[in-house]
Design a protein around this motif. Structure first.
Motif, PDB file in Angstrom:
ATOM      1  N   PHE A   1      10.662 -11.249  -4.463  1.00  0.00           N
ATOM      2  CA  PHE A   1       9.445 -11.287  -5.291  1.00  0.00           C
ATOM      3  C   PHE A   1       9.326 -12.596  -6.069  1.00  0.00           C
ATOM      4  O   PHE A   1       8.440 -12.740  -6.900  1.00  0.00           O
ATOM      5  N   GLY A   2      10.228 -13.529  -5.790  1.00  0.00           N
ATOM      6  CA  GLY A   2      10.197 -14.814  -6.477  1.00  0.00           C
ATOM      7  C   GLY A   2      11.541 -15.112  -7.122  1.00  0.00           C
ATOM      8  O   GLY A   2      12.352 -14.199  -7.344  1.00  0.00           O
ATOM      9  N   SER A   3      11.742 -16.394  -7.458  1.00  0.00           N
ATOM     10  CA  SER A   3      13.055 -16.820  -7.963  1.00  0.00           C
ATOM     11  C   SER A   3      13.440 -16.079  -9.240  1.00  0.00           C
ATOM     12  O   SER A   3      14.617 -15.827  -9.491  1.00  0.00           O
ATOM     13  N   ALA A   4      12.448 -15.696 -10.055  1.00  0.00           N
ATOM     14  CA  ALA A   4      12.761 -15.023 -11.317  1.00  0.00           C
ATOM     15  C   ALA A   4      13.281 -13.602 -11.094  1.00  0.00           C
ATOM     16  O   ALA A   4      13.702 -12.941 -12.045  1.00  0.00           O
ATOM     17  N   GLY A   5      13.255 -13.144  -9.833  1.00  0.00           N
ATOM     18  CA  GLY A   5      13.757 -11.797  -9.547  1.00  0.00           C
ATOM     19  C   GLY A   5      15.138 -11.810  -8.923  1.00  0.00           C
ATOM     20  O   GLY A   5      15.658 -10.757  -8.530  1.00  0.00           O
ATOM     21  N   GLU A   6      15.751 -12.979  -8.832  1.00  0.00           N
ATOM     22  CA  GLU A   6      16.995 -13.077  -8.048  1.00  0.00           C
ATOM     23  C   GLU A   6      18.153 -12.240  -8.562  1.00  0.00           C
ATOM     24  O   GLU A   6      18.999 -11.813  -7.785  1.00  0.00           O
ATOM     25  N   GLN A   7      18.190 -12.024  -9.848  1.00  0.00           N
ATOM     26  CA  GLN A   7      19.330 -11.266 -10.401  1.00  0.00           C
ATOM     27  C   GLN A   7      19.011  -9.774 -10.507  1.00  0.00           C
ATOM     28  O   GLN A   7      19.620  -9.051 -11.291  1.00  0.00           O
ATOM     29  N   TYR A   8      18.052  -9.329  -9.724  1.00  0.00           N
ATOM     30  CA  TYR A   8      17.601  -7.936  -9.819  1.00  0.00           C
ATOM     31  C   TYR A   8      17.551  -7.284  -8.437  1.00  0.00           C
ATOM     32  O   TYR A   8      17.582  -7.973  -7.405  1.00  0.00           O
ATOM     33  N   ILE A   9      17.466  -5.954  -8.462  1.00  0.00           N
ATOM     34  CA  ILE A   9      17.168  -5.204  -7.240  1.00  0.00           C
ATOM     35  C   ILE A   9      16.051  -4.209  -7.567  1.00  0.00           C
ATOM     36  O   ILE A   9      15.789  -3.929  -8.733  1.00  0.00           O
TER      37      ILE A   9
ATOM     38  N   PRO B   1       2.192 -14.604 -10.299  1.00  0.00           N
ATOM     39  CA  PRO B   1       3.332 -14.145 -11.090  1.00  0.00           C
ATOM     40  C   PRO B   1       4.648 -14.293 -10.327  1.00  0.00           C
ATOM     41  O   PRO B   1       4.709 -14.020  -9.133  1.00  0.00           O
ATOM     42  N   ASN B   2       5.669 -14.710 -11.064  1.00  0.00           N
ATOM     43  CA  ASN B   2       7.025 -14.795 -10.511  1.00  0.00           C
ATOM     44  C   ASN B   2       7.943 -14.057 -11.475  1.00  0.00           C
ATOM     45  O   ASN B   2       8.150 -14.537 -12.577  1.00  0.00           O
ATOM     46  N   PRO B   3       8.459 -12.862 -11.119  1.00  0.00           N
ATOM     47  CA  PRO B   3       8.315 -12.188  -9.837  1.00  0.00           C
ATOM     48  C   PRO B   3       6.941 -11.520  -9.691  1.00  0.00           C
ATOM     49  O   PRO B   3       6.291 -11.209 -10.685  1.00  0.00           O
ATOM     50  N   GLY B   4       6.566 -11.310  -8.418  1.00  0.00           N
ATOM     51  CA  GLY B   4       5.289 -10.661  -8.133  1.00  0.00           C
ATOM     52  C   GLY B   4       5.203 -10.246  -6.671  1.00  0.00           C
ATOM     53  O   GLY B   4       6.074 -10.587  -5.858  1.00  0.00           O
ATOM     54  N   TYR B   5       4.156  -9.531  -6.354  1.00  0.00           N
ATOM     55  CA  TYR B   5       3.915  -9.052  -4.980  1.00  0.00           C
ATOM     56  C   TYR B   5       3.759 -10.272  -4.054  1.00  0.00           C
ATOM     57  O   TYR B   5       2.893 -11.124  -4.307  1.00  0.00           O
ATOM     58  N   PRO B   6       4.585 -10.378  -3.018  1.00  0.00           N
ATOM     59  CA  PRO B   6       4.590 -11.596  -2.199  1.00  0.00           C
ATOM     60  C   PRO B   6       3.255 -11.933  -1.530  1.00  0.00           C
ATOM     61  O   PRO B   6       2.992 -13.096  -1.206  1.00  0.00           O
ATOM     62  N   THR B   7       2.417 -10.927  -1.332  1.00  0.00           N
ATOM     63  CA  THR B   7       1.149 -11.171  -0.632  1.00  0.00           C
ATOM     64  C   THR B   7       0.223 -12.119  -1.400  1.00  0.00           C
ATOM     65  O   THR B   7      -0.560 -12.857  -0.794  1.00  0.00           O
ATOM     66  N   TYR B   8       0.317 -12.153  -2.744  1.00  0.00           N
ATOM     67  CA  TYR B   8      -0.558 -13.081  -3.491  1.00  0.00           C
ATOM     68  C   TYR B   8      -0.284 -14.509  -3.005  1.00  0.00           C
ATOM     69  O   TYR B   8      -1.189 -15.295  -2.766  1.00  0.00           O
ATOM     70  N   ARG B   9       1.017 -14.783  -2.908  1.00  0.00           N
ATOM     71  CA  ARG B   9       1.450 -16.135  -2.543  1.00  0.00           C
ATOM     72  C   ARG B   9       0.997 -16.487  -1.115  1.00  0.00           C
ATOM     73  O   ARG B   9       0.432 -17.549  -0.882  1.00  0.00           O
ATOM     74  N   SER B  10       1.230 -15.567  -0.185  1.00  0.00           N
ATOM     75  CA  SER B  10       0.894 -15.918   1.201  1.00  0.00           C
ATOM     76  C   SER B  10      -0.616 -15.999   1.394  1.00  0.00           C
ATOM     77  O   SER B  10      -1.106 -16.873   2.123  1.00  0.00           O
ATOM     78  N   ALA B  11      -1.363 -15.129   0.717  1.00  0.00           N
ATOM     79  CA  ALA B  11      -2.828 -15.178   0.879  1.00  0.00           C
ATOM     80  C   ALA B  11      -3.387 -16.487   0.315  1.00  0.00           C
ATOM     81  O   ALA B  11      -4.274 -17.107   0.921  1.00  0.00           O
TER      82      ALA B  11
ATOM     83  N   ILE C   1       0.725 -21.858  -8.172  1.00  0.00           N
ATOM     84  CA  ILE C   1       1.454 -22.347  -9.336  1.00  0.00           C
ATOM     85  C   ILE C   1       2.030 -21.111 -10.026  1.00  0.00           C
ATOM     86  O   ILE C   1       1.280 -20.244 -10.477  1.00  0.00           O
ATOM     87  N   ASP C   2       3.359 -21.051 -10.064  1.00  0.00           N
ATOM     88  CA  ASP C   2       4.003 -19.865 -10.623  1.00  0.00           C
ATOM     89  C   ASP C   2       3.845 -19.784 -12.130  1.00  0.00           C
ATOM     90  O   ASP C   2       3.946 -20.814 -12.808  1.00  0.00           O
ATOM     91  N   TYR C   3       3.632 -18.613 -12.647  1.00  0.00           N
ATOM     92  CA  TYR C   3       3.907 -18.396 -14.075  1.00  0.00           C
ATOM     93  C   TYR C   3       5.035 -17.381 -14.135  1.00  0.00           C
ATOM     94  O   TYR C   3       4.999 -16.338 -13.487  1.00  0.00           O
ATOM     95  N   GLU C   4       6.064 -17.747 -14.892  1.00  0.00           N
ATOM     96  CA  GLU C   4       7.270 -16.941 -14.864  1.00  0.00           C
ATOM     97  C   GLU C   4       7.157 -15.763 -15.830  1.00  0.00           C
ATOM     98  O   GLU C   4       6.699 -15.917 -16.958  1.00  0.00           O
ATOM     99  N   LEU C   5       7.577 -14.609 -15.345  1.00  0.00           N
ATOM    100  CA  LEU C   5       7.641 -13.423 -16.206  1.00  0.00           C
ATOM    101  C   LEU C   5       9.115 -13.207 -16.519  1.00  0.00           C
ATOM    102  O   LEU C   5       9.956 -13.265 -15.618  1.00  0.00           O
ATOM    103  N   LYS C   6       9.387 -12.995 -17.805  1.00  0.00           N
ATOM    104  CA  LYS C   6      10.791 -12.858 -18.195  1.00  0.00           C
ATOM    105  C   LYS C   6      11.019 -11.515 -18.869  1.00  0.00           C
ATOM    106  O   LYS C   6      10.148 -11.027 -19.588  1.00  0.00           O
TER     107      LYS C   6
END
Ligand code: PLP
Length: 394
Positions: free
Chosen positions: A358-366, A124-134, A143-148
């Protein structure tokens, strides 16, 4: 000595928080007294009975040996009872539950158990970064799936069909509801679609479920969908809902075959968990509604303060989020959440997490954590207010 690190570490940076906490330490050494509203580590203690169980058990002479790789039967039964009571899900304590040293290690174990080099994993993008690193550490491809926001932070199943339909080699999909960082709650229809998607494409759906009790009265497990055990593994954790993050206790649930497969990897990594910890964890899982209500009353009061802080920052947010954070969209004046986070850190001595980690889809958030007492949140509001007044005066 110049010794090269392994290829598998290429592209794996140090975990964002481990780096940022060092920087915050440095700022504190310079006398800044940063208020950290970043990380989701509960500041409240576990229930006193849980601590008492640990103390009493640890004082016994015969509890210090290596433990079973499959965990204590007492803890496995407590997990099964907990799933039955709160999620209405039946799990066999002997075969369908594997205690973990925190759910984070389970993410790695699942990836190491199932992924070959180049296997594709939906993250998931955004998502918990550990999924990606693991996934990357295990040699897989993310492969990202974007959450909007406009799709309520749910996966777009048409988009998923397009992604998966266009190439072979998909093996796992990471999902997490209540979702971190957006706080979005699951609905039964979403869970049904996920299970159907996994079955259709022969993809193992890995559901990470540590937040279901925080600011949420209706905890849900993906196993509540009929037939889910065929395609689902679920991780759960005592870190958040039992205030036991430092104890490192989680659990992996799934069909017997899945548990046996993951155990083949895990039993080569550790040698079981200290028995008194397991017995205290079993105690924690037996706590009643009063416990969750008392924890949630504290988070609800804090959340009001966090809303105040976010209003001051001109952020926009949904008030019905679950979990121990509030996710908010930043105002137009900032390039992204990193810019806002830096401004507040360096000028108001308050740290909040930029959504872009948490991923590019989270850039406009905090994302603001609820793991600080109300006084600290009040002080943060005061500091940010002062900063904005100074800026106005200039
Ligand atoms: C979505 C998510 N999954 C898993 C974890 C890890 O939890 P644990 O302490 O059980 O390893 C966290 C912790 O922040 C999290 O946010």
């Amino acid at each position: 000595m110049n010794i090269a690190t392994s290829k598998r570490l290429e592209g794996i940076g140090e975990y964002y928080f481990s780096q940022k906490l060092r920087e915050i330490d440095e700022l504190n050494k310079q006398g800044k007294q940063i208020i950290n509203l970043g990380i989701g580590s509960p500041d409240l203690p576990p229930h006193p009975e849980v601590i008492k169980t640990l103390q009493e058990e640890a004082a016994k002479p015969n509890v210090h040996a290596y433990q079973s790789y499959k965990g204590s039967p007492v803890l496995r039964k407590a997990v099964a009872d907990w799933y039955s009571k709160w999620y209405g899900v039946t799990l066999n304590p002997d075969t369908e539950i594997l205690p973990l040293l925190g759910s984070k290690e389970g993410i790695m174990h699942i990836c190491m158990t199932y992924l070959n080099k180049g296997d594709k994993v939906l993250v998931p993008n955004p998502g918990y970064p550990t999924y990606r690193s693991a996934v990357k550490l295990a040699g897989g491809e993310c492969i990202d799936y974007e959450l909007k926001e406009e799709n309520n932070w749910y996966p777009d199943f048409d988009q998923l069909e397009n992604i998966v339909g266009s190439s072979l080699g998909y093996k796992l999909m990471w999902v997490n509801y209540p979702h971190m960082p957006t706080g979005r709650l699951p609905e039964k229809a979403l869970f049904e679609k996920l299970v159907a998607f996994g079955k259709k494409h022969n993809i193992l759906i890995c559901h990470d479920n540590p937040y279901s009790f925080i600011l949420n009265d209706s905890p849900m497990s993906l196993f509540s969908v009929e037939g889910a055990k065929e395609v689902v593994i679920e991780l759960n954790s005592l870190s958040k809902s039992q205030n036991m993050a430092g104890w490192r206790i989680g659990t992996l649930c799934g069909a017997k075959e899945r548990i046996d497969e993951v155990l083949r990897f895990k039993s080569n990594m550790d040698s079981g968990m200290f028995l008194p910890l397991q017995l205290a964890a079993a105690k924690a899982l037996g706590l009643g509604k009063d416990w969750y209500d008392s924890v949630n009353a504290v988070y609800a009061a804090r959340r009001k303060k966090v809303f105040e802080l976010l209003d001051l920052l001109n952020c926009v947010y949904d008030k019905s989020q679950a979990g121990m954070f509030v996710w908010a969209k930043i105002p137009a004046g900032y390039k992204n959440g990193f810019a806002l986070s830096d401004e507040i850190l360096y000028n108001a001595n308050v740290f909040i997490t930029p959504g872009g980690i948490f991923g590019s889809a989270g850039e406009q958030y905090i994302r603001v954590s609820l793991c600080s007492p109300e006084e600290k949140l009040g002080e943060s509001i005061k500091r940010v207010n002062e900063l904005f007044l100074q800026v106005k005066d200039k």
